[in-house]
Design a protein around this motif. Structure first.
Motif, PDB file in Angstrom:
ATOM      1  N   LYS A  69      10.707  -7.782  11.235  1.00 57.66           N
ATOM      2  CA  LYS A  69      10.867  -6.571  10.897  1.00 57.66           C
ATOM      3  C   LYS A  69      10.585  -6.248   9.570  1.00 57.66           C
ATOM      4  CE  LYS A  69      14.542  -6.412  14.511  1.00 57.66           C
ATOM      5  NZ  LYS A  69      15.736  -5.698  15.126  1.00 57.66           N
ATOM      6  N   ILE A  70      10.727  -7.073   8.538  1.00 56.01           N
ATOM      7  CA  ILE A  70      10.127  -6.641   7.362  1.00 56.01           C
ATOM      8  C   ILE A  70       8.752  -7.370   6.967  1.00 56.01           C
ATOM      9  CG2 ILE A  70      10.726  -7.046   4.807  1.00 56.01           C
ATOM     10  CD1 ILE A  70      13.534  -6.938   5.636  1.00 56.01           C
ATOM     11  N   ASP A  71       7.868  -6.622   7.070  1.00 56.58           N
ATOM     12  CA  ASP A  71       6.526  -7.075   7.237  1.00 56.58           C
ATOM     13  C   ASP A  71       6.002  -7.589   5.818  1.00 56.58           C
ATOM     14  OD1 ASP A  71       3.114  -6.565   7.405  1.00 56.58           O
ATOM     15  OD2 ASP A  71       4.211  -7.820   9.126  1.00 56.58           O
ATOM     16  N   ARG A  72       5.396  -8.864   5.568  1.00 58.93           N
ATOM     17  CA  ARG A  72       4.798  -8.983   4.403  1.00 58.93           C
ATOM     18  C   ARG A  72       3.731  -8.075   3.641  1.00 58.93           C
ATOM     19  NH1 ARG A  72       3.491  -9.559  -0.285  1.00 58.93           N
ATOM     20  NH2 ARG A  72       2.561 -11.305  -1.197  1.00 58.93           N
ATOM     21  N   SER A  73       3.210  -7.542   4.609  1.00 52.51           N
ATOM     22  CA  SER A  73       2.247  -6.295   4.086  1.00 52.51           C
ATOM     23  C   SER A  73       2.574  -5.232   3.502  1.00 52.51           C
ATOM     24  CB  SER A  73       1.194  -6.168   5.157  1.00 52.51           C
ATOM     25  OG  SER A  73       1.721  -5.649   6.440  1.00 52.51           O
ATOM     26  N   SER A  74       4.192  -4.942   3.586  1.00 51.87           N
ATOM     27  CA  SER A  74       4.521  -3.934   3.096  1.00 51.87           C
ATOM     28  C   SER A  74       4.769  -3.937   1.601  1.00 51.87           C
ATOM     29  CB  SER A  74       5.899  -3.320   4.078  1.00 51.87           C
ATOM     30  OG  SER A  74       6.754  -4.413   4.021  1.00 51.87           O
ATOM     31  N   TYR A  75       4.605  -5.122   1.014  1.00 56.09           N
ATOM     32  CA  TYR A  75       4.912  -5.539  -0.383  1.00 56.09           C
ATOM     33  C   TYR A  75       3.503  -5.947  -1.098  1.00 56.09           C
ATOM     34  CZ  TYR A  75       9.752  -5.638   0.766  1.00 56.09           C
ATOM     35  OH  TYR A  75      11.205  -5.350   1.148  1.00 56.09           O
ATOM     36  N   TRP A  85       9.619  -9.628  -1.647  1.00 58.66           N
ATOM     37  CA  TRP A  85       9.809  -9.900  -0.089  1.00 58.66           C
ATOM     38  C   TRP A  85      10.794 -10.629   0.175  1.00 58.66           C
ATOM     39  CZ3 TRP A  85       7.192 -13.772   3.195  1.00 58.66           C
ATOM     40  CH2 TRP A  85       7.180 -13.554   4.406  1.00 58.66           C
TER      41      TRP A  85
END
Length: 195
Positions: A69-75, A85
């Protein structure tokens, strides 16, 4: 027969992890990725330290709860982004687990302890945090080293192995050397650790 708080919490953690859209194959069977990881963590914990407390049993199962639910690519895709992250994930895993534990009927003190473990506080100083870290490293070496081998060169791999080794206790080291590696990976580990 009524379910215990532990049984309820375990089932609810599994139910959350079973929703992972990412699939991993193990022994020819498809699993939601984080459900498989959770099962591996729990089984390895009981194998490595059968007398593990209820708090650490739950922490092992919930270590990666709903991780997708917390994608690496959002950082940002750099070291700073990676660390941010990881920190956000720890808090997210702890919060998600605390909500489940509250619903299962655990008291605040127990919930706080599980969150403390999931957030890996006082590593090297708290025995149970260290135990959890040992189990994380053992599961990585047994099941997840191979995919890294396919992606990285030997120098990078040796660095990963050394960093993993440095996080472990002596008991963890002894258990790690008993894992059934491929001959190539065992040579790589021996070379990285200069054994």
């Amino acid at each position: 027969m009524t379910q215990t708080s532990f049984q309820k919490a375990s089932q609810w953690i599994d139910a959350e992890n079973a929703q992972d859209p990412n699939i991993e194959i193990a022994n020819g069977i498809e699993y939601p990725k984080e459900l498989l990881y959770s099962n591996r963590m729990y089984e390895r914990l009981l194998q490595f330290y059968p007398q593990a407390s209820e708090a650490i049993q739950i922490a092992s199962k919930a270590q990666h709860i709903c991780r997708w639910k917390i994608d690496r690519s959002s950082y940002p895709m750099d070291r700073v982004g990676y660390l941010k992250w990881r920190e956000e994930l720890k808090k997210f895993h702890a919060k998600t687990t605390s909500e489940i534990l509250e619903k299962a009927g655990y008291n605040d003190e127990f919930i706080a302890r599980v969150c403390f473990l999931i957030e890996k506080k006082l590593l090297k100083k708290d025995a149970e945090t260290q135990l959890l870290e040992d189990v994380i490293c053992l599961v990585f070496l047994e099941f997840y080293l191979e995919p890294f081998v396919e992606k990285h060169d030997d120098e990078k791999l040796k660095n990963i192995i050394k960093k993993t080794w440095d996080k472990m206790s002596e008991n963890g080291h002894a258990a790690a050397l008993k894992i059934n590696y491929t001959p190539e990976n065992f040579e790589l580990i021996k070379s990285a650790l200069e054994l």
